[in-house]
Each structure stands twice: as structure tokens, then as C-alpha cells.
Design a protein around this motif. Sequence first.
Motif, PDB file in Angstrom:
ATOM      1  N   LYS A  15       0.862  -1.185   0.000  1.00 18.76           N
ATOM      2  CA  LYS A  15       0.000   0.000   0.000  1.00 18.76           C
ATOM      3  C   LYS A  15       0.896   1.232   0.000  1.00 18.76           C
ATOM      4  O   LYS A  15       1.752   1.387  -0.870  1.00 18.76           O
ATOM      5  CB  LYS A  15      -0.984  -0.035   1.168  1.00 18.76           C
ATOM      6  CG  LYS A  15      -2.060  -1.101   1.005  1.00 18.76           C
ATOM      7  CD  LYS A  15      -3.114  -1.025   2.069  1.00 18.76           C
ATOM      8  CE  LYS A  15      -4.260  -1.974   1.737  1.00 18.76           C
ATOM      9  NZ  LYS A  15      -5.277  -2.024   2.783  1.00 18.76           N
ATOM     10  N   ARG A 212     -10.341  -3.933  10.208  1.00 19.72           N
ATOM     11  CA  ARG A 212     -10.263  -3.087   9.018  1.00 19.72           C
ATOM     12  C   ARG A 212     -11.141  -1.853   9.173  1.00 19.72           C
ATOM     13  O   ARG A 212     -10.754  -0.736   8.799  1.00 19.72           O
ATOM     14  CB  ARG A 212     -10.677  -3.899   7.784  1.00 19.72           C
ATOM     15  CG  ARG A 212     -10.557  -3.160   6.480  1.00 19.72           C
ATOM     16  CD  ARG A 212      -9.130  -2.708   6.194  1.00 19.72           C
ATOM     17  NE  ARG A 212      -8.264  -3.772   5.751  1.00 19.72           N
ATOM     18  CZ  ARG A 212      -6.941  -3.662   5.672  1.00 19.72           C
ATOM     19  NH1 ARG A 212      -6.330  -2.534   6.043  1.00 19.72           N
ATOM     20  NH2 ARG A 212      -6.198  -4.665   5.245  1.00 19.72           N
ATOM     21  N   ASP A 217      -8.783   1.385   5.267  1.00 23.34           N
ATOM     22  CA  ASP A 217      -8.227   0.578   4.179  1.00 23.34           C
ATOM     23  C   ASP A 217      -6.769   0.878   3.888  1.00 23.34           C
ATOM     24  O   ASP A 217      -6.078   0.066   3.269  1.00 23.34           O
ATOM     25  CB  ASP A 217      -9.051   0.800   2.896  1.00 23.34           C
ATOM     26  CG  ASP A 217     -10.431   0.189   2.996  1.00 23.34           C
ATOM     27  OD1 ASP A 217     -10.615  -0.731   3.809  1.00 23.34           O
ATOM     28  OD2 ASP A 217     -11.336   0.645   2.265  1.00 23.34           O
ATOM     29  N   ARG A 249      -8.809 -12.232  -0.772  1.00 18.44           N
ATOM     30  CA  ARG A 249      -9.837 -11.872  -1.758  1.00 18.44           C
ATOM     31  C   ARG A 249     -10.803 -10.847  -1.203  1.00 18.44           C
ATOM     32  O   ARG A 249     -11.260  -9.936  -1.912  1.00 18.44           O
ATOM     33  CB  ARG A 249     -10.600 -13.130  -2.191  1.00 18.44           C
ATOM     34  CG  ARG A 249     -11.639 -12.899  -3.290  1.00 18.44           C
ATOM     35  CD  ARG A 249     -12.502 -14.112  -3.503  1.00 18.44           C
ATOM     36  NE  ARG A 249     -13.361 -14.388  -2.358  1.00 18.44           N
ATOM     37  CZ  ARG A 249     -14.503 -13.725  -2.102  1.00 18.44           C
ATOM     38  NH1 ARG A 249     -14.896 -12.744  -2.900  1.00 18.44           N
ATOM     39  NH2 ARG A 249     -15.230 -14.041  -1.047  1.00 18.44           N
ATOM     40  N   GLY A 251     -10.072  -8.556   0.839  1.00 20.81           N
ATOM     41  CA  GLY A 251      -9.386  -7.307   1.155  1.00 20.81           C
ATOM     42  C   GLY A 251      -9.130  -7.113   2.632  1.00 20.81           C
ATOM     43  O   GLY A 251      -8.856  -5.992   3.083  1.00 20.81           O
ATOM     44  N   ASP A 254      -3.246  -7.587   4.013  1.00 21.54           N
ATOM     45  CA  ASP A 254      -2.310  -7.023   3.038  1.00 21.54           C
ATOM     46  C   ASP A 254      -1.037  -7.845   2.911  1.00 21.54           C
ATOM     47  O   ASP A 254      -0.229  -7.610   2.012  1.00 21.54           O
ATOM     48  CB  ASP A 254      -1.943  -5.593   3.440  1.00 21.54           C
ATOM     49  CG  ASP A 254      -3.167  -4.708   3.575  1.00 21.54           C
ATOM     50  OD1 ASP A 254      -3.989  -4.689   2.629  1.00 21.54           O
ATOM     51  OD2 ASP A 254      -3.327  -4.060   4.631  1.00 21.54           O
TER      52      ASP A 254
END
Length: 682
Positions: A15, A212, A217, A249, A251, A254
Amino acid sequence: MTSSADVLLRPLRIKNLVIRNRIMSTSHAPGYAEGGMPKDRYQLYHAEKAKGGIGLTMFGGSSSVDCDSPATPWSQIAVSDDSIIPYFQQFSDRVHAHGGKLMIQLTHMGRRTRWDTDAWLPVVAPSVMREPASRSVPKELEIEDIRRIVRSFADAARRCKEGGLDGLELSGAHGHLLDQFWSPSVNHRTDAYGGSLENRMRFGIEAFTAVREAVGDDYVVGIRMSGDELLKNGVTHEDAVAIATEYARRGLIDFVNVLGGQARDDMSHAISLPNMSFPVAPFLHLASGIRREVEIPVFHAQRIMDLATAARAVAEGHVDMVAMTRAHIADPHIANKLAAGREDDIRQCVGAGYCIDRIYVGGDALCLQNAATGREQTMPHDVPPAQVKRGVVVVGAGVAGLEAARVCALRGHDVTLLEKADRTGGQVNIAAKAGWREALSGIVRWLDGQVRKLGVDVRLNTQADAAMVAALAPDVVVVATGGKANPGEWPGHDLACTARDVLEGKASPEGSVLLYDEMGQHNAASVAELLATRGCQVEMVTADRLIAQDVGTTNQPVHLRELYRLGVILSPNLELCELYREENRVVAVLRNTMTGEEEERLIDSVVVECGNLPLEAVYFDLKPNAVNHGVTDLPALLAGRPQPGLTEKQAGTYALFRIGDAVAGRNIHAAIYDALRLCKDF
């Protein structure tokens, strides 16, 4: 710059987070937390790795998120309230100041902890299944408990972000609550959290979803998990791939940090924390299998001790980050030495497991060969030069003498090292002859290479005496002559040989052998294995409750496995009282330490392991001309002040000290620590 450097020093982006290289240290519990908080000792331990160039250092192995996952066992970190945030902020600042990134591992231990600490709350699990290692019987989680723990994960994650940490991982490894839900061996539920793999993943999905939502995110969140529990009815590799794939998948994660095995009993501990008896990178294939199926970075740790293996793991695409956790305990400056082309100066971990074994008996993590690790407040990793140059003679080139010579040379002194044998290393050379303990020789190789590189005058085959030492006109003399094997004192002790005699080739027992162990350390178990492989019928006897009682969690199971495999008879609770001849054989009289009853063995040979007695003759011969009478000023030593005798030298005199087994029989770490903390102030 080597190819290892090219591969390992490439940055990695996750990220918005850029990690400066591919070298990391995984979350672990060194036992340094104080009251559940990572204070100065804990922070400086990780800051040293950042100073040494590491890309990512992770801390807080098993950091607790709720009150029924106590932080007290193994001196862990508690992330269950906001009081932790200022410590995280200070911690982050320290690591960031050296260019490193800092992450934490969050967990709920579930059943893998004790109920009789902290708040004395019952442990919890998906089902009522006793946990073998922690010996706890859990309460089965109710839906309300699950919702509470999910909220606790989210709250803890928020505290990590507010504390300035660069990311976090949740633990689904080593039998924690997350993987307790995954594993059919623990999860026998019939509701929405049990049965199918889809249902068994549900708790983890809920926990990660809440995390999360709490951090957003853009914040880096990962998971540590086993790529295969290696357990009947456990999480298989196919299960692990499916879990990692599904969480990625969605999310929710990470990165995925993969290991092999689990830690629910003695042998599984030894397997999941592999020591020197294992090959390098034994579970790399599990991380590689997951990396083929996910599109997020994969991390991996387990016995990756050398840069060649680390570079191969990254270059061949098995992993994106290679974790050298125990390697950084041995040398926190690996990355900088690699970047500078100084790979030969890296003090390589030998896989002794001393660091981990101490933790599992309630101690703190210490490296067998690097006495500065974990003591960064008082012990230097980089020894500074002294203001006054001195002549130093070190007598004895075992690990204590080698470390003394190394530290004194780094201080800038003229150092002469006298050794009666034809090579350096002393007792470690003997220990390394025993089966799977050969890797101990790496400690000697590094120390020997360093003292020679630093210009120490190494004189082998030199039996030092007082006149020889005096002729060198030293300012300081350090006696590190080590110890000799203690033959024992019971009647007939002269009918036995010592374990050291066997390893040195001075004795070659045949036929039936009784090996009596008074110490409970590696030596006797190693010699029992060695004799059994030579065809001897071995009975290993000890007065202790257990065979190899003082050998730690990651090593004792390996010894026991080998002893059972080789057919060695194991006889605890028996004290050796007497030996006497019967024709051409030996009778051993043994007393049961619980009942007092005596029994006898008729055998061909007896081998004993009773520790060491100091070789101290040279020290006492040198005392008359020592300005300090050979006395180490203990308050000065403990306070980190120079010894008074260093400034009182007169013609023909010197300051005299002795260290290591020349003082009393202990272990490698004690010998090296003796040398470092004394000589750093010369």
C-alpha cells in the motif's frame, strides 16, 4: 556488492508503506515487557535492529487484546486499554529514527494460556478441548464472548494506529484462538462457527472485518498463520491456502506471514521452532505454496540463518520478505553489514535455541553467543575505543578468552592471546563433536576470525605460566583457562570415565554402558546418543525427575526423540552411590531418590557427567604480582565502571581477572557475558 545484497536490499511497497529492504524480524515474545508495557529495554532491543539496517521489525509476539487472554505468561504486552498508546508512540519514534518500520502482532490466546494468572479468568476456546502445552481446560465460547473478542481486536488495532505503528498482524499460528477455530482438532462446534471450512473461517473474517473498519483501508494489516499444522485432523496445507486466499480476496489482509507446524505439545514446539538438528528453511515450501495462490506479499521465518538461504528464498519467488528473527538476536546489524560488503563480520546464529528455551521457563531471551542482545541499556553491540591504550594478555582461547581478546582489541589495546591447544575454541570444540550439536563450532569460527582480523597476537601450542605472562609486561591479564571435567566423588569414581573423555576420544566404551548425568544439560544426552550410535547398550541415569531436565523446550524433545529412537534406557530418580569391580565388569549402586531403595547394575563401562572444575593454577600463580590481588570489583562491574586496578599499576605488576569456567562451571553465554561486561571498560 554481492548478489545477496542485490536481492535482499530491494525495497518492498505494501500500500503506502515502503520497507527499505526485504529483511525482517517476526513478532516474538522476548520476555522484556514490564507490567504489560514495552518499556526502554524492549524498545532498545528492536531499535538496535533498526540501527543495524533491518527493513521491518515486528514485536509483541502474542500481544493480548482482552482480559481473558492474560499478558503475564512469557511477559507479554497487553493492548487491552489506551494506556499502551504512549509507549507505542515512543517505540515508533525510536525505530523510525533509524529508518526501520515497526509492526505488532495482536492475538487472543484462547485456550493456549493459563487461567491461574492475572485476573484468574477461565481460558476460552471454540470447544471444550484441553490444551496440552498450557494444560488448560477452556470454557466453550458463547456468541456474546465471540462478539466481545471481535470488538477487542478492533479496539487494539485502533491503539496500534494511534501509537504510530506502521501496521499489525493477527496471529492465526501456534494454536491461538484464530487458528483454534480453523482447526478441526479443536473446533467441534455445530453452529455457524463450526463444521465446514467456510464456517470455521467465520470468526477470523469477523475479527479482520472489525479491525479493518477500525484502522481504515490504507493501514497495513496482515496475518501470521501455519501453512500446515502437521497434525492429524489439523489445518492442512490445502486448508491454509484456502484461508489465505479467501481473506486476501475479501481485502482483509495485506500480507500473509507463513510458518510450519503448531505448538500444542513438546515435540510440536521443537518442530515449529526448529533448532540446529533441522535443515535450513525446512518449511519454506509451505510459504511458497501460499505465495503461488495469493496476490499479496508473503513473509516467512523458520531457521533461515544465513544470507545465501535468505537471498534464494526471495530471488526464486518463494517469499517477498525473509524473516531472520533468531539471526538478528545473534547479530542485529545484519543488513548494514550486508550492504557494506562485510558478510564475514556477521555473527551467524547457530540455532542453539537458547533464546527461546529461556522464555519457556519464565526467563528473558538471551543469545547464547551475543551477550549484548537484550542488554542494550548497558552492553554495547559496537564496542567503542578506549582513551588509554593498554597491553593485555589473555590466557586461554576458549569462547571466554576469544571474546575478551575481541573486545580488548576493539578498545584499541595491544592483545596477546595464549592457548595451550593447537586451535582456539576450548570446550565448545568438544561439545560440537556430539551428533547434531556440531553447529556450535560456528561460534568459535566467528570469534576466531574476528580476533585475527583485529590483529590479536594469537599464540597456539603455548602453555602459559606466570613467568611467561610477566615477560610480556602486560597492564592487564585476563585468565580464561576454562575447566576440566569433574570425575565425581563417590567411592569407586576412578572406575568411570567422563563424558568429555568420550568426546575427546580418550575413552571408547563398548558393550553395556551406564551413563550417569548429574547436570541435566546437553552434554550427557549428546554422549548417550553418540554411544548408542556406536552400538553400545546405553542406560542413561539421573537423580533428576526428568532426563535432560535443564535442557529447554526446543531442544529437550529432540534429545528424547533420539534417545528413544536409539533404544537408550531412560532412568530418572536414581542417584549413583558407589562403583566397584566384579571381575572384568563394573557394578553401579543406585539409590532411588524417592523411596531410598538401592539397586545395582552390572555393566561393562560407566560414563559420568558431573560438570566442570576450574583450571585455576595459572590464576593463583599470577596473584602475588597483581595490584588488585585478582579481585574483580563487583559493584564497579555491575555499574559499568572501570575496575580500580587498571589505574594502580606499578612496575612489574598488572591488573588480574578471571572469567568463564576458570571461575566456575557455567555455560557459553555466561563465559561470553563475563568477558564483554568486564573488558568493555578496560
